[in-house]
Write a protein that holds these residues in place. Structure first.
Motif, mmCIF file in Angstrom:
data_model
loop_
_atom_site.group_PDB
_atom_site.id
_atom_site.type_symbol
_atom_site.label_atom_id
_atom_site.label_comp_id
_atom_site.label_asym_id
_atom_site.label_seq_id
_atom_site.Cartn_x
_atom_site.Cartn_y
_atom_site.Cartn_z
ATOM 1 N N SER A 85 14.775 -5.600 2.475
ATOM 2 C CA SER A 85 13.417 -5.356 1.998
ATOM 3 C C SER A 85 12.686 -4.337 2.862
ATOM 4 C CB SER A 85 12.625 -6.668 1.960
ATOM 5 O OG SER A 85 12.456 -7.207 3.260
ATOM 6 N N THR A 86 12.854 -4.426 4.183
ATOM 7 C CA THR A 86 12.179 -3.474 5.063
ATOM 8 C C THR A 86 12.797 -2.085 4.948
ATOM 9 O OG1 THR A 86 13.552 -4.340 6.872
ATOM 10 C CG2 THR A 86 11.306 -5.158 6.721
ATOM 11 N N GLN A 87 14.100 -2.027 4.740
ATOM 12 C CA GLN A 87 14.746 -0.736 4.538
ATOM 13 C C GLN A 87 14.197 -0.052 3.284
ATOM 14 O OE1 GLN A 87 18.994 -0.899 3.970
ATOM 15 N NE2 GLN A 87 19.236 1.316 4.016
ATOM 16 N N ARG A 88 14.110 -0.800 2.182
ATOM 17 C CA ARG A 88 13.608 -0.229 0.928
ATOM 18 C C ARG A 88 12.168 0.262 1.077
ATOM 19 N NH1 ARG A 88 15.702 -4.878 -1.745
ATOM 20 N NH2 ARG A 88 13.545 -5.596 -1.931
ATOM 21 N N SER A 89 11.318 -0.566 1.696
ATOM 22 C CA SER A 89 9.909 -0.209 1.821
ATOM 23 C C SER A 89 9.716 1.025 2.685
ATOM 24 C CB SER A 89 9.115 -1.377 2.403
ATOM 25 O OG SER A 89 7.744 -1.049 2.530
ATOM 26 N N LEU A 125 0.839 -1.182 0.000
ATOM 27 C CA LEU A 125 0.000 0.000 0.000
ATOM 28 C C LEU A 125 0.883 1.244 0.000
ATOM 29 C CD1 LEU A 125 -1.866 -2.319 1.311
ATOM 30 C CD2 LEU A 125 -3.183 -0.421 2.253
ATOM 31 N N ASP A 126 1.003 1.902 -1.173
ATOM 32 C CA ASP A 126 1.702 3.181 -1.190
ATOM 33 C C ASP A 126 0.782 4.221 -0.558
ATOM 34 O OD1 ASP A 126 -0.208 3.713 -3.114
ATOM 35 O OD2 ASP A 126 1.216 3.742 -4.792
ATOM 36 N N LEU A 127 1.217 5.467 -0.482
ATOM 37 C CA LEU A 127 0.447 6.469 0.264
ATOM 38 C C LEU A 127 -0.951 6.689 -0.329
ATOM 39 C CD1 LEU A 127 0.321 8.375 2.617
ATOM 40 C CD2 LEU A 127 1.449 10.129 1.223
ATOM 41 N N PRO A 128 -1.108 6.863 -1.651
ATOM 42 C CA PRO A 128 -2.467 7.032 -2.174
ATOM 43 C C PRO A 128 -3.383 5.842 -1.873
ATOM 44 C CG PRO A 128 -0.861 7.740 -3.810
ATOM 45 C CD PRO A 128 -0.095 7.055 -2.717
ATOM 46 N N MET A 129 -2.881 4.621 -2.067
ATOM 47 C CA MET A 129 -3.705 3.448 -1.783
ATOM 48 C C MET A 129 -3.977 3.316 -0.286
ATOM 49 S SD MET A 129 -5.458 0.932 -2.835
ATOM 50 C CE MET A 129 -5.024 0.687 -4.571
ATOM 51 N N HIS A 130 -3.004 3.635 0.529
ATOM 52 C CA HIS A 130 -3.185 3.612 1.979
ATOM 53 C C HIS A 130 -4.334 4.521 2.394
ATOM 54 C CE1 HIS A 130 -2.268 3.908 6.279
ATOM 55 N NE2 HIS A 130 -2.193 5.230 6.136
ATOM 56 N N LEU A 174 8.802 6.986 3.544
ATOM 57 C CA LEU A 174 9.204 8.322 4.006
ATOM 58 C C LEU A 174 9.246 9.299 2.829
ATOM 59 C CD1 LEU A 174 12.071 7.502 6.561
ATOM 60 C CD2 LEU A 174 9.718 8.172 7.063
ATOM 61 N N ALA A 175 9.783 8.842 1.699
ATOM 62 C CA ALA A 175 9.857 9.698 0.514
ATOM 63 C C ALA A 175 8.454 10.051 0.012
ATOM 64 C CB ALA A 175 10.659 9.003 -0.584
ATOM 65 N N GLU A 176 7.528 9.100 0.064
ATOM 66 C CA GLU A 176 6.157 9.354 -0.373
ATOM 67 C C GLU A 176 5.482 10.417 0.484
ATOM 68 O OE1 GLU A 176 4.476 5.468 -0.205
ATOM 69 O OE2 GLU A 176 5.585 4.740 -1.939
ATOM 70 N N ARG A 177 5.907 10.550 1.728
ATOM 71 C CA ARG A 177 5.343 11.558 2.631
ATOM 72 C C ARG A 177 6.164 12.848 2.644
ATOM 73 N NH1 ARG A 177 1.759 9.778 7.108
ATOM 74 N NH2 ARG A 177 1.148 7.617 6.705
ATOM 75 N N GLY A 178 7.246 12.861 1.885
ATOM 76 C CA GLY A 178 8.090 14.051 1.873
ATOM 77 C C GLY A 178 8.914 14.218 3.131
ATOM 78 N N LEU A 179 9.178 13.131 3.845
ATOM 79 C CA LEU A 179 9.962 13.182 5.081
ATOM 80 C C LEU A 179 11.417 12.838 4.773
ATOM 81 C CD1 LEU A 179 7.502 11.351 7.487
ATOM 82 C CD2 LEU A 179 7.984 13.804 7.420
ATOM 83 N N VAL A 211 6.323 -8.237 7.540
ATOM 84 C CA VAL A 211 5.188 -8.169 6.618
ATOM 85 C C VAL A 211 4.540 -6.791 6.653
ATOM 86 C CG1 VAL A 211 2.808 -8.984 6.292
ATOM 87 C CG2 VAL A 211 4.681 -10.627 6.483
ATOM 88 N N LEU A 212 4.317 -6.265 7.847
ATOM 89 C CA LEU A 212 3.680 -4.952 7.967
ATOM 90 C C LEU A 212 4.535 -3.860 7.328
ATOM 91 C CD1 LEU A 212 2.181 -5.042 11.581
ATOM 92 C CD2 LEU A 212 0.919 -4.992 9.428
ATOM 93 N N ILE A 213 5.844 -3.897 7.563
ATOM 94 C CA ILE A 213 6.712 -2.866 6.996
ATOM 95 C C ILE A 213 6.759 -2.977 5.478
ATOM 96 C CG2 ILE A 213 9.088 -1.997 6.887
ATOM 97 C CD1 ILE A 213 9.423 -2.895 9.795
ATOM 98 N N ASN A 214 6.763 -4.186 4.960
ATOM 99 C CA ASN A 214 6.841 -4.383 3.519
ATOM 100 C C ASN A 214 5.524 -4.089 2.810
ATOM 101 O OD1 ASN A 214 9.463 -5.513 2.262
ATOM 102 N ND2 ASN A 214 9.336 -6.590 4.213
ATOM 103 N N ARG A 215 4.415 -4.341 3.484
ATOM 104 C CA ARG A 215 3.130 -4.233 2.794
ATOM 105 C C ARG A 215 2.269 -3.060 3.273
ATOM 106 N NH1 ARG A 215 0.194 -9.675 1.239
ATOM 107 N NH2 ARG A 215 -0.735 -8.080 -0.114
ATOM 108 N N ALA A 216 2.420 -2.629 4.512
ATOM 109 C CA ALA A 216 1.611 -1.517 5.035
ATOM 110 C C ALA A 216 2.465 -0.536 5.828
ATOM 111 C CB ALA A 216 0.477 -2.058 5.899
ATOM 112 N N PRO A 217 3.532 0.001 5.226
ATOM 113 C CA PRO A 217 4.442 0.875 5.983
ATOM 114 C C PRO A 217 3.777 2.153 6.489
ATOM 115 C CG PRO A 217 4.895 1.036 3.631
ATOM 116 C CD PRO A 217 3.921 -0.106 3.806
ATOM 117 N N HIS A 218 2.785 2.657 5.749
ATOM 118 C CA HIS A 218 2.171 3.925 6.144
ATOM 119 C C HIS A 218 1.281 3.785 7.373
ATOM 120 C CE1 HIS A 218 3.669 6.430 2.905
ATOM 121 N NE2 HIS A 218 3.483 5.404 2.099
#
Length: 536
Positions: A137-141, A29-34, A146-151, A104-111
């Motif tokens: 994988s968790t680092q990348r996600s 879930l990226d930020l828009p889908m989240h 953070l980048a999707e939120r501008g942080l 799993v949460l970090i990879n699939r629902a980080p937001h």
């Protein structure tokens, strides 16, 4: 043999999804889908947030189970009292081979995790947010989230946020280890215990909890405590994320409401109808037998009442066809390797406990059993972190849960069953080594260095066993039990230290150069001259 679990195994849900909402739509879930799935989130004041956490009885989901509202209030009070801004830390270090729910949460629902962490940061007035991870994988996600939120970690940012990557090791998950690494040190616990709520990152009050805890807070903040309490038990509302592996047809991470029978969870994963035992809570957890499984429900209180543990949410059944003591020995050996190598009761005691379990399996009799019990008792409450305590709990639970098998090994010729290796360890059976800061894979195994004891000089001071327990063990007479030994690659620096500090100058290091180029790690020493040179 059970293969290592992937970072993101199959994910299932019982009932209506909360943390796993949207998993049926997309892989991540990226930020828009989240926002489409969960909707917007309004900020809450500090006391509002604490009251919410208290109302839903939110406890840390990393294993310790500390009440989140108490931690939140403690950080706020410390920050106000000292007049400093606190720090928020998400602990996404999940380094047990049998645990994947936070991964799993970090990879699939980080937001969802970031929602909870940012709620806390705003409520507390924090200006620093750190997410600790150990997997690529968790680092990348999380960096993408953070980048999707501008942080970012820019000095000009109102909130500085970054991902802290540490080695994959059991002790990395300790709160003190993560804080120490954020401050620039190795990812191992410091020698003294200090509450993070009072002095954490940079000495500031620090709110640190695991990834699922922040995600649960974000769900509750959206739907409110009353609706949150409609799921699960009255005294433990909501859902729980579990990792089910071991002797199952389908290893999985599963979200279930509290109160669901444990046997139902096992059936979903394809566990044996009558398992010989089930390890609950992970490798710092406890065994329960097949009869107890039928009584247990998924909740912290229920599992505690039947002698199990929710712990880190790992559930691992084993079959009737495997030797439970042999399975436990594999885990005990891995736990011993996971020591940070800085507390004697841990880096000496845990290997001794593993050897004690091995002695039992090899027909050591009642004496071997009593020795194991004594070692397990001696390591508890004597380390800089909870690793020796959790490891001792696992060993004591093994002895208590499998009395018939124990009697067969202690009083007879063994149970006659093979070890199937159904409890997952790291891929290839290789565990990270017990050195500060972690070891790269190529540092495992033996080096080309050998260490020798000169018996004409040795006076039994025993310092070598304190500095280099990987090689030296003292016999009943107080002298080393080996005259020469290969030095593990990760312990080369410790071997050199042992040579230098031997009061009797009785140790020397030589290099085995047969068919190999000289090593650059340790000097090649002649038999006589090197002893004096390093003994100064």
């Amino acid at each position: 043999m059970n293969e290592a679990l992937p970072d993101v195994p199959e994910v299932r849900v019982v009932g209506l999804p909360q943390l796993t909402s949207g998993f049926d739509l997309v892989e991540r879930l990226d930020l828009p889908m989240h926002l489409k799935v969960h909707g917007p989130l309004d900020p809450l004041g500090g006391e509002q947030l604490a009251q919410l956490a208290e109302a839903i009885n939110l406890k840390g989901r990393g294993g310790a189970g500390f009440p989140f509202h108490k931690k939140l209030r403690s950080v706020a009070e410390s920050a106000i009292k000292r007049g400093v801004r606190p720090v928020v830390v998400v602990n996404g270090s999940e380094d047990e081979p049998a645990c994947r729910k936070d991964t799993v949460l970090i990879n699939r629902a980080p937001h969802l995790i970031l929602d909870g962490a940012l709620l806390c940061a705003e409520a507390l007035g924090a200006r620093t947010l750190v997410i600790g991870v150990t997997r690529e994988s968790t680092q990348r996600s999380m960096e993408a989230a953070l980048a999707e939120r501008g942080l970012s970690n820019s000095r000009r940012s109102a909130l500085r946020a970054w991902v802290q990557r540490n080695p994959v090791r059991m002790v990395t998950g300790a709160a003190a280890s993560l804080i120490r690494s954020v401050d620039g040190g190795p990812a191992i616990p410091p020698g003294r215990k200090i509450s993070a709520s009072k002095s954490g990152v940079g000495g500031a009050p620090t709110l640190l909890s695991n990834a699922e805890t922040f995600a649960q807070l974000a769900i509750a903040a959206r739907i409110g405590p009353e609706r949150y309490g409609n799921t699960g038990l009255y005294d433990e509302p909501g859902t729980v994320m579990l990792t089910v592996s071991g002797a199952v047809a389908r290893p999985m991470v599963i979200e279930v409401p509290t109160g669901v029978p444990l046997r139902y969870v096992l059936q979903l994963a394809g566990a044996p109808p009558v398992p010989q035992g089930v390890l609950t809570g992970g490798y710092h957890g406890k065994w329960i037998d097949a009869a107890t499984v039928n009584e247990a429900i998924v909740s912290r209180n229920s599992l505690d009442a039947v002698g199990g543990a929710l712990g880190a949410g790992a559930i691992l059944p084993i079959t009737q066809e495997t030797c439970p003591l042999g399975e436990s020995l594999r885990v005990a050996q891995w736990l011993a390797e996971e020591s940070a190598g800085q507390c004697g009761p841990c880096y000496l005691g845990l290997p001794a406990a593993a050897r004690g379990m091995e002695d039992i399996l090899n027909g050591g009799g009642p004496a071997a059993l009593e020795a194991l019990k004594q070692v397990a008792k001696n390591v508890k409450r004597r380390g800089a972190c909870s690793h020796p305590d959790g490891s001792a709990m696992f060993l004591e639970s093994t002895i208590k849960a499998f009395t018939d098998d124990l009697a067969a090994h202690v009083l007879g010729n063994g149970c006659g069953r093979p070890v199937e290796g159904v409890l997952p360890l790291f891929e290839g059976g290789r565990a990270p080594t017990g050195i500060p800061g972690g070891a790269e894979p190529e540092e495992a195994g033996s080096s080309r260095q050998k260490i020798y004891v000169d018996w004409t000089l040795c006076r039994g001071h025993g310092l070598c066993a304190d500095i280099l327990p990987e090689v030296f063990e003292l016999g009943a007479d107080g002298f080393p039990t080996v005259a020469q030994a290969q030095v593990p690659r990760y312990a080369e620096a410790k071997a050199l230290r042992a040579v230098r500090r031997c009061p009797a100058l009785a140790l020397r290091i030589e290099e085995d150069t047969r068919g190999q180029a000289p090593s650059r790690n340790l000097p090649v020493l002649s038999q006589g001259r090197g002893r004096r040179a390093l003994g100064r």
